[in-house]
Motif scaffolding. Structure first.
Motif, mmCIF file in Angstrom:
data_model
loop_
_atom_site.group_PDB
_atom_site.id
_atom_site.type_symbol
_atom_site.label_atom_id
_atom_site.label_comp_id
_atom_site.label_asym_id
_atom_site.label_seq_id
_atom_site.Cartn_x
_atom_site.Cartn_y
_atom_site.Cartn_z
ATOM 1 N N LEU A 52 0.824 -1.208 0.000
ATOM 2 C CA LEU A 52 0.000 0.000 0.000
ATOM 3 C C LEU A 52 0.861 1.262 0.000
ATOM 4 O O LEU A 52 0.548 2.239 -0.681
ATOM 5 C CB LEU A 52 -0.945 -0.019 1.205
ATOM 6 C CG LEU A 52 -1.967 -1.153 1.199
ATOM 7 C CD1 LEU A 52 -2.754 -1.163 2.504
ATOM 8 C CD2 LEU A 52 -2.899 -1.059 0.004
ATOM 9 N N VAL A 53 1.959 1.234 0.730
ATOM 10 C CA VAL A 53 2.876 2.375 0.734
ATOM 11 C C VAL A 53 3.460 2.572 -0.659
ATOM 12 O O VAL A 53 3.545 3.701 -1.167
ATOM 13 C CB VAL A 53 3.986 2.178 1.789
ATOM 14 C CG1 VAL A 53 5.103 3.191 1.611
ATOM 15 C CG2 VAL A 53 3.406 2.254 3.187
ATOM 16 N N SER A 54 3.830 1.484 -1.313
ATOM 17 C CA SER A 54 4.376 1.553 -2.661
ATOM 18 C C SER A 54 3.355 2.123 -3.642
ATOM 19 O O SER A 54 3.678 2.978 -4.473
ATOM 20 C CB SER A 54 4.819 0.166 -3.105
ATOM 21 O OG SER A 54 5.286 0.197 -4.431
ATOM 22 N N ILE A 55 2.114 1.673 -3.532
ATOM 23 C CA ILE A 55 1.054 2.188 -4.408
ATOM 24 C C ILE A 55 0.860 3.682 -4.180
ATOM 25 O O ILE A 55 0.752 4.455 -5.128
ATOM 26 C CB ILE A 55 -0.261 1.418 -4.176
ATOM 27 C CG1 ILE A 55 -0.119 -0.015 -4.696
ATOM 28 C CG2 ILE A 55 -1.437 2.118 -4.843
ATOM 29 C CD1 ILE A 55 -1.244 -0.934 -4.269
ATOM 30 N N ALA A 56 0.836 4.093 -2.926
ATOM 31 C CA ALA A 56 0.649 5.511 -2.613
ATOM 32 C C ALA A 56 1.807 6.348 -3.146
ATOM 33 O O ALA A 56 1.606 7.435 -3.693
ATOM 34 C CB ALA A 56 0.508 5.700 -1.102
ATOM 35 N N ALA A 57 3.027 5.849 -3.012
ATOM 36 C CA ALA A 57 4.197 6.574 -3.516
ATOM 37 C C ALA A 57 4.143 6.714 -5.031
ATOM 38 O O ALA A 57 4.452 7.784 -5.579
ATOM 39 C CB ALA A 57 5.485 5.870 -3.087
ATOM 40 N N GLU A 58 3.755 5.644 -5.719
ATOM 41 C CA GLU A 58 3.636 5.701 -7.179
ATOM 42 C C GLU A 58 2.547 6.667 -7.609
ATOM 43 O O GLU A 58 2.712 7.417 -8.571
ATOM 44 C CB GLU A 58 3.376 4.307 -7.751
ATOM 45 C CG GLU A 58 4.570 3.397 -7.697
ATOM 46 C CD GLU A 58 5.739 3.897 -8.542
ATOM 47 O OE1 GLU A 58 5.516 4.422 -9.651
ATOM 48 O OE2 GLU A 58 6.885 3.776 -8.084
ATOM 49 N N GLU A 59 1.437 6.654 -6.913
ATOM 50 C CA GLU A 59 0.340 7.584 -7.227
ATOM 51 C C GLU A 59 0.808 9.031 -7.060
ATOM 52 O O GLU A 59 0.547 9.885 -7.893
ATOM 53 C CB GLU A 59 -0.863 7.298 -6.325
ATOM 54 C CG GLU A 59 -2.024 8.255 -6.505
ATOM 55 C CD GLU A 59 -2.753 8.106 -7.834
ATOM 56 O OE1 GLU A 59 -3.468 9.048 -8.215
ATOM 57 O OE2 GLU A 59 -2.606 7.065 -8.487
ATOM 58 N N TYR A 60 1.515 9.291 -5.975
ATOM 59 C CA TYR A 60 2.040 10.630 -5.724
ATOM 60 C C TYR A 60 2.991 11.056 -6.847
ATOM 61 O O TYR A 60 2.897 12.159 -7.378
ATOM 62 C CB TYR A 60 2.751 10.657 -4.366
ATOM 63 C CG TYR A 60 3.356 11.988 -4.025
ATOM 64 C CD1 TYR A 60 2.550 13.044 -3.603
ATOM 65 C CD2 TYR A 60 4.729 12.201 -4.124
ATOM 66 C CE1 TYR A 60 3.097 14.272 -3.285
ATOM 67 C CE2 TYR A 60 5.288 13.424 -3.806
ATOM 68 C CZ TYR A 60 4.474 14.461 -3.390
ATOM 69 O OH TYR A 60 5.015 15.682 -3.091
ATOM 70 N N ALA A 61 3.883 10.161 -7.231
ATOM 71 C CA ALA A 61 4.841 10.468 -8.299
ATOM 72 C C ALA A 61 4.126 10.716 -9.630
ATOM 73 O O ALA A 61 4.491 11.632 -10.374
ATOM 74 C CB ALA A 61 5.850 9.330 -8.440
#
Length: 96
Positions: free
Chosen positions: A65-74
């Motif tokens: 979930l952290v990875s998904i959130a980071a990718e979304e932010y980027a």
């Protein structure tokens, strides 16, 4: 503690069971902020959804979930391209 003036429409549902959960004041504040922000009708509704997601999708780890959130932010900042559905399914299968 009550649910800050909300009515839980499922409280008379014979298929539900009441449980007690102890949380810190900080956790309670975070729960209240999230359920209201996300449009849930009550803490109970939010927590039922969170429990369902955790039990029905245990493979969705906190790291994922952290990875998904980071990718979304980027992506929103224009730093990454969007990811296809196939790429997401592959990441889930690989446990990323």
């Amino acid at each position: 503690m009550s649910e800050a003036g909300t009515n839980d429409v499922d409280s008379d549902d014979p298929e539900t069971t009441t449980i007690n959960v102890r949380v810190t004041e900080r956790q309670l504040e975070e729960i209240d902020a999230v359920w209201k922000e996300e449009g849930y009708t009550s803490r109970s509704e939010f927590l039922r959804h969170a429990i369902r997601d955790a039990t029905e999708h245990p493979g969705a780890s906190r790291g994922m979930l952290v990875s998904i959130a980071a990718e979304e932010y980027a992506m929103r900042k224009g730093e990454h391209d969007s990811v296809s559905r196939e790429d997401v399914l592959e990441m889930i299968d690989d446990g990323e």
